[in-house]
Design a protein around this motif. Sequence first.
Motif, short mmCIF file in Angstrom:
data_model
loop_
_atom_site.label_atom_id
_atom_site.label_comp_id
_atom_site.label_asym_id
_atom_site.label_seq_id
_atom_site.Cartn_x
_atom_site.Cartn_y
_atom_site.Cartn_z
N VAL A 189 0.82 -1.21 0.00
CA VAL A 189 0.00 0.00 0.00
C VAL A 189 0.86 1.27 0.00
O VAL A 189 0.48 2.28 -0.59
N CYS A 190 2.03 1.23 0.62
CA CYS A 190 2.85 2.44 0.70
C CYS A 190 3.85 2.53 -0.45
O CYS A 190 4.70 3.44 -0.47
N ASN A 191 3.77 1.63 -1.43
CA ASN A 191 4.67 1.68 -2.59
C ASN A 191 4.14 2.70 -3.59
O ASN A 191 3.01 2.59 -4.07
N PRO A 192 4.92 3.73 -3.95
CA PRO A 192 4.42 4.78 -4.84
C PRO A 192 4.57 4.47 -6.32
O PRO A 192 4.26 5.32 -7.16
N GLY A 193 5.04 3.29 -6.66
CA GLY A 193 5.38 3.00 -8.04
C GLY A 193 4.19 2.70 -8.93
O GLY A 193 3.06 2.48 -8.48
N SER A 195 -1.08 6.96 -7.28
CA SER A 195 -0.87 5.54 -7.00
C SER A 195 -1.15 5.22 -5.54
O SER A 195 -1.81 4.21 -5.23
N LEU A 196 -0.70 6.06 -4.62
CA LEU A 196 -0.94 5.81 -3.20
C LEU A 196 -2.43 5.93 -2.88
O LEU A 196 -2.96 5.16 -2.07
N ALA A 197 -3.10 6.90 -3.52
CA ALA A 197 -4.54 7.06 -3.28
C ALA A 197 -5.30 5.81 -3.71
O ALA A 197 -6.19 5.33 -2.99
N LEU A 198 -4.96 5.28 -4.87
CA LEU A 198 -5.68 4.10 -5.36
C LEU A 198 -5.32 2.85 -4.59
O LEU A 198 -6.15 1.95 -4.43
N ARG A 199 -4.10 2.76 -4.09
CA ARG A 199 -3.77 1.62 -3.24
C ARG A 199 -4.60 1.66 -1.95
O ARG A 199 -5.06 0.62 -1.48
N ARG A 245 -4.20 -6.58 -7.36
CA ARG A 245 -5.37 -5.75 -7.07
C ARG A 245 -5.00 -4.37 -6.54
O ARG A 245 -5.84 -3.47 -6.51
N PHE A 246 -3.75 -4.20 -6.10
CA PHE A 246 -3.32 -2.92 -5.58
C PHE A 246 -2.73 -2.02 -6.66
O PHE A 246 -2.38 -0.88 -6.38
#
Length: 667
Positions: free
Chosen positions: A11-15, A57-61, A106-107
């Motif tokens: 979840v905290c991966n910004p990639g 990306s972080l928002a969607l995770r 899914r993330f």
Amino acid sequence: MAIFGGTALIVCNPGYFWDDWVWLFQSPADSIRIGKELGVFWGGYLTNAINALAYPSLALRAVALITWLISGAAICFVLRRTNQISRREAVELFLIYAAAHIVPIRFLTSVALYNVYIAVFWCATALLIAGRRATGMRIASAVLFFLSFYLNSLILMYGLLIALMGLEAIRHAVTVPPRAMWKRDTIAPNLKAIWKQSLAPLRVFAKDHVLFLALPFIFVIAKRLTTAKSPLYNNYNDVNRRAIIGSIGDSFTLIRPVLRDWFSTSSRTVPPLALVIACIVCFLLLRLLPKRSGRTTWKTALMQLVLGLLIFASAIYPYIVVNKTPDLTSFYDARNIMPAVAGLVLVMVALANFIDYGFAYVPFLRRYGRDLLIGYVIGASVCAGFVSGLGLWHDWFRQVATMTWLSAQSDALRNVGTFVFNDSSSKGAYRGRALINYEYTGNLVYTFGGRSRLGISLHEYNTLPPRVQVLMDPYMMHRFNFGDWKIEKPHVIVSITDGQVPLTDERVLDLVGAYLQGENWRAELLHNYYHFDLANEFIETEQRVDEMNRIAKALAAYRLEHKLYPTVPEARSGSLPTLQIDASDHMSPPVVIGDIPDLFPQYLERPDSMHPRPLNQPNYLYISNGNDYKLVYANALDQAYAKQAHPALFDPVRGGYGVWTSDARYW
């Protein structure tokens, strides 16, 4: 622990990965158009809003995690409300669902909305079950169901829900004859009597649920009216009509390999000691829950198993019938299992209940066996999810290191159009996932700007067929962010190997910590963990093609004078032509290596490359029976380039490119 232990790293991966890059650089107008092509008329507006956020990306995770948990809670509510599971089983089911490790994709931002659709579906189901007589809740439920149908596979699950509700409506109105009255000559009358008893309650059910019965048809009409034609998506979900019937059985039997892969994924990727520790911790936490009043009955466990299989099959069938069978061993294809996880987890709970009856014969297992079993399932998922997080961070660090290094070479790379990536680093991509061209290309757009560069892996570059649409169709090129790319611009090969220090899991965690704390981690990444090299791609295709065009003119002049193309005496034996059969079953007239009889120097000066060379090296091959000819530069060292630059001249038979007359094409 179940919720965050296996997902926090992801979840905290910004990639960005895979399809994420395709959506990232579209203009607002293009995003809206693509949404309509996909049949989601509002999707482009949502994409534009998401891309306008500071950290999309972080928002969607975060959205993916929250909606996954909402799905789990709604599933447990529905099953508990309908008395399919006990309160304790609801907690266990939620924990297994929340920790599920099998679909880390899914993330990703391109898949995050799958989670939303599934959550919306189960929330709609919960509203319908809880408020069957409440008009407001029924309307809200219908609206949510309509939205969930944009993940089309959920429509069949909806059909299963309506069918089960219809069965429940007639269950109390129908009297089933006792077993003694079911004989061969009474089966038909009994079934006819049951059908007659069912008609009245079915009419009442249909009247009360007319909106819900019509909803799928309303959705199909609305989607058809709002979908734009697309060269990419028009045939994306075409049904394999030959598999319509056979796929029904496959959708049930697929549960076996899916269950196998669920458990084998964790056992293959997680160290045994970590599995043991996680199992013990989860077991101890489960022991804090209120004790069960007793074992689940055989009948209830059987009903759980049947219902779980029905949910699983109804969620899987739409994918099988369009040739997109879920594969848990594939990072990408595992996404198609997402709607079926609810049924899969219910099957696990049912199987745990059956196994618990076997534990009853061993005192220790009678008391602790079930919690140990459930603890292992949850703990293994948590650990496997943690490993997935490490893998995706590893992928992102390699992305960042590669693009940071290329950025430092920007002056030398200013005019380069094609970047061929040869990644020989030890770990490679997470779970062996293929890095498709649009992932590399997206990274190049992010690093250099513009749409004039194509990034592609060495494997994909070598295996692409000639005339591949994505490299020739202007729409596709624009869609995948290299609309201004020209194949004739310079090509370079970027080699990626391990640095002096191995990038172990422990060091990945250290880099993650440095990133989250805002420390300078890029320098360490470049200096220690990766090594990069640049080289120009060897390309002689244009020179050889010009050369062959001159030879073709000389051959035409020879035929004009002699009425035949140059050939060797062995090409004919009496009145019949002679054909050679090689080790690959290719038939042709005799092959001349590195020469064309009687052509040089009378009709053309012999090119420097027109000399015999050792076998398996680049060689000119000339084949003719007098009436037709084929001239091929075989075993070429630049076939990957030639296939795309001159697809009409590429010769798959001889592994090169050339010119020929029409009847000699397959010699």
